[in-house]
Scaffold this motif. Structure first.
Motif, PDB file in Angstrom:
ATOM      1  N   PHE A  76       0.849  -1.196   0.000  1.00 58.03           N
ATOM      2  CA  PHE A  76       0.000   0.000   0.000  1.00 58.03           C
ATOM      3  C   PHE A  76       0.878   1.236   0.000  1.00 58.03           C
ATOM      4  O   PHE A  76       2.028   1.206   0.423  1.00 58.03           O
ATOM      5  N   ASP A  77       0.305   2.324  -0.525  1.00 57.00           N
ATOM      6  CA  ASP A  77       1.034   3.586  -0.533  1.00 57.00           C
ATOM      7  C   ASP A  77       0.512   4.526   0.525  1.00 57.00           C
ATOM      8  O   ASP A  77       1.238   5.106   1.290  1.00 57.00           O
ATOM      9  N   ASN A  78      -0.804   4.611   0.545  1.00 54.69           N
ATOM     10  CA  ASN A  78      -1.369   5.711   1.291  1.00 54.69           C
ATOM     11  C   ASN A  78      -2.595   5.263   2.082  1.00 54.69           C
ATOM     12  O   ASN A  78      -3.715   5.549   1.693  1.00 54.69           O
ATOM     13  N   ILE A  79      -2.352   4.534   3.151  1.00 56.42           N
ATOM     14  CA  ILE A  79      -3.474   4.092   3.977  1.00 56.42           C
ATOM     15  C   ILE A  79      -3.317   4.754   5.331  1.00 56.42           C
ATOM     16  O   ILE A  79      -2.238   4.724   5.913  1.00 56.42           O
ATOM     17  N   TYR A  80      -4.394   5.336   5.807  1.00 59.19           N
ATOM     18  CA  TYR A  80      -4.340   5.943   7.131  1.00 59.19           C
ATOM     19  C   TYR A  80      -5.391   5.296   8.020  1.00 59.19           C
ATOM     20  O   TYR A  80      -6.566   5.233   7.672  1.00 59.19           O
ATOM     21  N   ILE A  81      -4.950   4.760   9.142  1.00 58.94           N
ATOM     22  CA  ILE A  81      -5.891   4.268  10.156  1.00 58.94           C
ATOM     23  C   ILE A  81      -5.566   5.061  11.419  1.00 58.94           C
ATOM     24  O   ILE A  81      -4.397   5.104  11.822  1.00 58.94           O
ATOM     25  N   PRO A  82      -6.545   5.700  12.025  1.00 52.27           N
ATOM     26  CA  PRO A  82      -6.242   6.526  13.195  1.00 52.27           C
ATOM     27  C   PRO A  82      -5.517   5.712  14.268  1.00 52.27           C
ATOM     28  O   PRO A  82      -5.884   4.557  14.520  1.00 52.27           O
ATOM     29  N   PRO A  83      -4.487   6.279  14.895  1.00 50.22           N
ATOM     30  CA  PRO A  83      -3.771   5.564  15.952  1.00 50.22           C
ATOM     31  C   PRO A  83      -4.737   5.086  17.033  1.00 50.22           C
ATOM     32  O   PRO A  83      -5.631   5.821  17.437  1.00 50.22           O
ATOM     33  N   ASN A  84      -4.544   3.859  17.437  1.00 53.06           N
ATOM     34  CA  ASN A  84      -5.367   3.240  18.470  1.00 53.06           C
ATOM     35  C   ASN A  84      -6.869   3.222  18.139  1.00 53.06           C
ATOM     36  O   ASN A  84      -7.715   3.206  19.025  1.00 53.06           O
ATOM     37  N   PHE A  85      -7.164   3.211  16.874  1.00 54.57           N
ATOM     38  CA  PHE A  85      -8.547   3.190  16.370  1.00 54.57           C
ATOM     39  C   PHE A  85      -9.390   2.125  17.067  1.00 54.57           C
ATOM     40  O   PHE A  85     -10.547   2.332  17.423  1.00 54.57           O
ATOM     41  N   ILE A  86      -8.787   0.969  17.282  1.00 47.67           N
ATOM     42  CA  ILE A  86      -9.551  -0.182  17.741  1.00 47.67           C
ATOM     43  C   ILE A  86     -10.020  -0.037  19.192  1.00 47.67           C
ATOM     44  O   ILE A  86     -10.922  -0.742  19.632  1.00 47.67           O
ATOM     45  N   SER A  87      -9.424   0.930  19.915  1.00 49.32           N
ATOM     46  CA  SER A  87      -9.846   1.120  21.307  1.00 49.32           C
ATOM     47  C   SER A  87     -11.300   1.595  21.391  1.00 49.32           C
ATOM     48  O   SER A  87     -11.899   1.577  22.459  1.00 49.32           O
ATOM     49  N   MET A  88     -11.878   2.000  20.261  1.00 53.21           N
ATOM     50  CA  MET A  88     -13.302   2.362  20.257  1.00 53.21           C
ATOM     51  C   MET A  88     -14.194   1.139  20.457  1.00 53.21           C
ATOM     52  O   MET A  88     -15.396   1.255  20.644  1.00 53.21           O
ATOM     53  N   PHE A  89     -13.583  -0.050  20.351  1.00 53.98           N
ATOM     54  CA  PHE A  89     -14.381  -1.288  20.429  1.00 53.98           C
ATOM     55  C   PHE A  89     -13.804  -2.212  21.502  1.00 53.98           C
ATOM     56  O   PHE A  89     -13.286  -3.284  21.198  1.00 53.98           O
ATOM     57  N   PRO A  90     -13.902  -1.810  22.768  1.00 53.01           N
ATOM     58  CA  PRO A  90     -13.203  -2.537  23.829  1.00 53.01           C
ATOM     59  C   PRO A  90     -13.728  -3.950  24.071  1.00 53.01           C
ATOM     60  O   PRO A  90     -13.003  -4.779  24.588  1.00 53.01           O
ATOM     61  N   ASN A  91     -14.960  -4.221  23.710  1.00 48.54           N
ATOM     62  CA  ASN A  91     -15.523  -5.533  24.057  1.00 48.54           C
ATOM     63  C   ASN A  91     -15.466  -6.549  22.937  1.00 48.54           C
ATOM     64  O   ASN A  91     -16.153  -7.563  22.981  1.00 48.54           O
ATOM     65  N   LYS A  92     -14.673  -6.270  21.937  1.00 49.30           N
ATOM     66  CA  LYS A  92     -14.580  -7.179  20.793  1.00 49.30           C
ATOM     67  C   LYS A  92     -13.200  -7.797  20.731  1.00 49.30           C
ATOM     68  O   LYS A  92     -12.229  -7.228  21.220  1.00 49.30           O
ATOM     69  N   LYS A  93     -13.128  -8.945  20.075  1.00 50.31           N
ATOM     70  CA  LYS A  93     -11.829  -9.511  19.717  1.00 50.31           C
ATOM     71  C   LYS A  93     -11.361  -8.756  18.474  1.00 50.31           C
ATOM     72  O   LYS A  93     -12.155  -8.510  17.562  1.00 50.31           O
TER      73      LYS A  93
END
Ligand SMILES: Nc1nc2c(ncn2[C@@H]2O[C@H](COP(=O)(O)OP(=O)(O)O)[C@@H](O)[C@H]2O)c(=O)[nH]1
Ligand SMILES: [Mg+2]
Length: 149
Positions: A76-93
């Motif tokens: 990939f060249d240009n992918i942005y995922i916000p840092p710690n994005f996944i912390s918005m979903f604490p109850n999921k694997k």
């Protein structure tokens, strides 16, 4: 609970993978414009991770799924995922899925892992649609986390 929601930028291979996970081969996928329920897998449009506007909508959608799979392509060249994005979903694997490994090398995969780590995901799996074993491995992991076959 259903199994997994696939989330990731456009054209990374989410829809193709969603179909393969549900045993559907040779499905020609179009651009995904709305969330699509494919058996126990939810396939989402790339915009759901690319634009903040969709984050709230996504939070509602994931409620009935056990796992969030964040999908990134090996190259990939240009992918942005916000840092710690996944912390918005604490109850999921959370798992990271690195696709298209047939067109990348070790260095590309390391770059993907770093991107996923930064998003808060430590556990990553590598797949290629041309390597059925890699898809089976991922299926087994998903079944393990959902106790479902
Ligand atoms: N080389 C390669 N191409 C793939 C792989 N998985 C998907 N693709 C291709 O990537 C393109 C985008 O796939 P699609 O499933 O529509 O991506 P989505 O936008 O994330 O849903 C299609 O042309 C697929 O055939 C893979 O493992 N290897
Ligand atoms: Mg799609």
């Amino acid at each position: 609970m259903k199994k997994i929601v696939l989330l990731g930028p456009q054209r990374v291979g989410k829809s193709t993978l969603a179909n393969l996970l549900e045993g559907k081969k040779d499905v020609l996928v179009d651009k995904t414009v709305v969330p699509e329920y494919i058996g126990d897998v939810l396939d989402t449009p790339g915009e759901y991770i690319e634009h903040r506007l969709f984050f709230c909508r996504f939070q509602v959608l994931v409620a009935e799924y056990s796992i969030i799979g964040v999908v990134v392509p090996c190259k990939f060249d240009n992918i942005y995922i916000p840092p710690n994005f996944i912390s918005m979903f604490p109850n999921k694997k959370h798992i990271g899925i690195i696709t298209k490994t047939d067109i990348g090398d070790k260095q590309d995969i390391e770059k993907c892992r770093a991107l996923l780590n930064q998003a808060g995901i430590d556990e990553c799996y590598e797949i290629s649609i041309y390597d059925p074993e890699s898809i089976q491995r991922l299926k087994n992991i998903i079944d393990k986390y959902t106790n479902k076959k």
